[in-house]
Design a protein around this motif. Structure first.
Motif, PDB file in Angstrom:
ATOM      1  N   MET A   1       0.831  -1.179   0.000  1.00 15.93           N
ATOM      2  CA  MET A   1       0.000   0.000   0.000  1.00 15.93           C
ATOM      3  C   MET A   1       0.881   1.248   0.000  1.00 15.93           C
ATOM      4  SD  MET A   1      -3.508  -0.027   1.249  1.00 15.93           S
ATOM      5  CE  MET A   1      -4.562  -1.278   0.653  1.00 15.93           C
ATOM      6  N   CYS A   2       0.346   2.254  -0.581  1.00  9.87           N
ATOM      7  CA  CYS A   2       1.016   3.552  -0.628  1.00  9.87           C
ATOM      8  C   CYS A   2       0.738   4.282   0.681  1.00  9.87           C
ATOM      9  CB  CYS A   2       0.479   4.335  -1.821  1.00  9.87           C
ATOM     10  SG  CYS A   2       0.424   3.370  -3.351  1.00  9.87           S
ATOM     11  N   ASN A   3       0.360   5.519   0.590  1.00 13.02           N
ATOM     12  CA  ASN A   3      -0.143   6.260   1.732  1.00 13.02           C
ATOM     13  C   ASN A   3      -1.586   5.796   1.934  1.00 13.02           C
ATOM     14  OD1 ASN A   3      -0.147   8.136   3.722  1.00 13.02           O
ATOM     15  ND2 ASN A   3       0.064   9.905   2.369  1.00 13.02           N
ATOM     16  N   TYR A   4      -2.117   5.771   3.134  1.00  9.86           N
ATOM     17  CA  TYR A   4      -3.453   5.206   3.284  1.00  9.86           C
ATOM     18  C   TYR A   4      -4.367   6.025   4.176  1.00  9.86           C
ATOM     19  CZ  TYR A   4      -1.878   3.374   7.789  1.00  9.86           C
ATOM     20  OH  TYR A   4      -1.403   3.263   9.067  1.00  9.86           O
ATOM     21  N   GLN A   5      -5.672   5.818   3.987  1.00 11.71           N
ATOM     22  CA  GLN A   5      -6.726   6.400   4.818  1.00 11.71           C
ATOM     23  C   GLN A   5      -7.330   5.265   5.634  1.00 11.71           C
ATOM     24  OE1 GLN A   5      -9.223   7.319   1.397  1.00 11.71           O
ATOM     25  NE2 GLN A   5      -9.254   9.444   2.070  1.00 11.71           N
ATOM     26  N   THR A   6      -7.640   5.532   6.867  1.00 12.47           N
ATOM     27  CA  THR A   6      -8.351   4.551   7.677  1.00 12.47           C
ATOM     28  C   THR A   6      -9.842   4.725   7.430  1.00 12.47           C
ATOM     29  OG1 THR A   6      -6.619   4.572   9.351  1.00 12.47           O
ATOM     30  CG2 THR A   6      -8.768   3.700  10.016  1.00 12.47           C
ATOM     31  N   LEU A   7     -10.484   3.685   6.903  1.00 11.82           N
ATOM     32  CA  LEU A   7     -11.917   3.708   6.645  1.00 11.82           C
ATOM     33  C   LEU A   7     -12.703   3.104   7.798  1.00 11.82           C
ATOM     34  CD1 LEU A   7     -11.852   2.554   2.922  1.00 11.82           C
ATOM     35  CD2 LEU A   7     -11.917   4.894   3.804  1.00 11.82           C
ATOM     36  N   TYR A   8     -12.063   2.210   8.522  1.00 13.05           N
ATOM     37  CA  TYR A   8     -12.704   1.564   9.675  1.00 13.05           C
ATOM     38  C   TYR A   8     -11.600   1.056  10.586  1.00 13.05           C
ATOM     39  CZ  TYR A   8     -15.376  -1.648  12.552  1.00 13.05           C
ATOM     40  OH  TYR A   8     -15.945  -2.282  13.625  1.00 13.05           O
ATOM     41  N   HIS A   9     -11.821   1.207  11.888  1.00 17.12           N
ATOM     42  CA  HIS A   9     -10.917   0.613  12.871  1.00 17.12           C
ATOM     43  C   HIS A   9     -11.734   0.277  14.104  1.00 17.12           C
ATOM     44  CE1 HIS A   9      -7.773   0.211  15.915  1.00 17.12           C
ATOM     45  NE2 HIS A   9      -7.045  -0.190  14.901  1.00 17.12           N
ATOM     46  N   GLY A  10     -11.733  -0.982  14.476  1.00 20.02           N
ATOM     47  CA  GLY A  10     -12.490  -1.414  15.638  1.00 20.02           C
ATOM     48  C   GLY A  10     -11.870  -2.654  16.239  1.00 20.02           C
ATOM     49  N   ALA A  11     -12.533  -3.211  17.236  1.00 23.18           N
ATOM     50  CA  ALA A  11     -12.027  -4.389  17.938  1.00 23.18           C
ATOM     51  C   ALA A  11     -11.888  -5.593  17.010  1.00 23.18           C
ATOM     52  CB  ALA A  11     -12.948  -4.727  19.110  1.00 23.18           C
ATOM     53  N   ALA A  12     -12.756  -5.701  16.004  1.00 30.77           N
ATOM     54  CA  ALA A  12     -12.743  -6.861  15.110  1.00 30.77           C
ATOM     55  C   ALA A  12     -11.695  -6.749  14.005  1.00 30.77           C
ATOM     56  CB  ALA A  12     -14.122  -7.055  14.485  1.00 30.77           C
ATOM     57  N   GLY A  13     -11.272  -5.518  13.684  1.00 31.87           N
ATOM     58  CA  GLY A  13     -10.307  -5.361  12.610  1.00 31.87           C
ATOM     59  C   GLY A  13     -10.254  -3.942  12.090  1.00 31.87           C
ATOM     60  N   TYR A  14      -9.737  -3.813  10.866  1.00 32.32           N
ATOM     61  CA  TYR A  14      -9.629  -2.495  10.259  1.00 32.32           C
ATOM     62  C   TYR A  14      -9.782  -2.610   8.747  1.00 32.32           C
ATOM     63  CZ  TYR A  14      -4.844  -3.753   8.883  1.00 32.32           C
ATOM     64  OH  TYR A  14      -3.752  -4.366   8.335  1.00 32.32           O
ATOM     65  N   VAL A  15     -10.060  -1.466   8.122  1.00 25.63           N
ATOM     66  CA  VAL A  15     -10.058  -1.347   6.666  1.00 25.63           C
ATOM     67  C   VAL A  15      -9.337  -0.048   6.342  1.00 25.63           C
ATOM     68  CG1 VAL A  15     -11.416  -1.186   4.545  1.00 25.63           C
ATOM     69  CG2 VAL A  15     -12.256  -2.580   6.449  1.00 25.63           C
ATOM     70  N   ILE A  16      -8.315  -0.153   5.492  1.00 27.16           N
ATOM     71  CA  ILE A  16      -7.589   1.032   5.041  1.00 27.16           C
ATOM     72  C   ILE A  16      -7.617   1.067   3.520  1.00 27.16           C
ATOM     73  CG2 ILE A  16      -6.111   1.265   7.072  1.00 27.16           C
ATOM     74  CD1 ILE A  16      -3.896  -0.209   5.555  1.00 27.16           C
ATOM     75  N   ARG A  17      -7.380   2.268   2.960  1.00 25.44           N
ATOM     76  CA  ARG A  17      -7.407   2.437   1.504  1.00 25.44           C
ATOM     77  C   ARG A  17      -6.331   3.414   1.104  1.00 25.44           C
ATOM     78  NH1 ARG A  17     -11.436   5.846  -2.356  1.00 25.44           N
ATOM     79  NH2 ARG A  17     -10.819   7.553  -1.002  1.00 25.44           N
TER      80      ARG A  17
END
Length: 108
Positions: A1-17
């Motif tokens: 991944m290049c530079n990233y944005q956090t789209l979701y972060h929680g106890a179950a996991g994360y999603v970055i883009r």
């Protein structure tokens, strides 16, 4: 991944883009998968469909197989986990849709 944005972060996991290449990385439990936007949308639809199926006898038995884009790789989850993953992907999809609207508006 290049530079990233956090789209979701929680106890179950994360999603970055990565805002440049649009690559998405989803982490859930012990699994991390890299997806493009189309793969993420397909994955979200599949997760939502499985979460809407309420015929599971137990909430804590790992009995749902989610195929991933890589050949011969699957994620094995419980009904409770599929619900958490469905909520997570729905939230991310809403955010991606919002970013897309903003990008189109900025281009005009």
């Amino acid at each position: 991944m290049c530079n990233y944005q956090t789209l979701y972060h929680g106890a179950a996991g994360y999603v970055i883009r990565c805002p440049h290449c649009k690559g998405i990385q989803l982490a859930f439990g012990t699994t991390v998968v890299n997806l493009d936007v189309t793969e993420f949308e397909c994955f979200k639809k599949m997760v939502t469909r499985l979460a809407d199926d309420h015929c599971y006898a137990t909430e804590n038995e790992k009995l749902i197989c989610l195929p991933l884009p890589a050949d011969h790789v699957m994620m094995l989850v419980t009904p409770a986990e599929i619900q958490a993953l469905a909520n997570m992907t729905a939230e991310v999809q809403a955010l991606l849709d919002t970013y897309n609207i903003l990008e189109i508006a900025a281009a005009d």
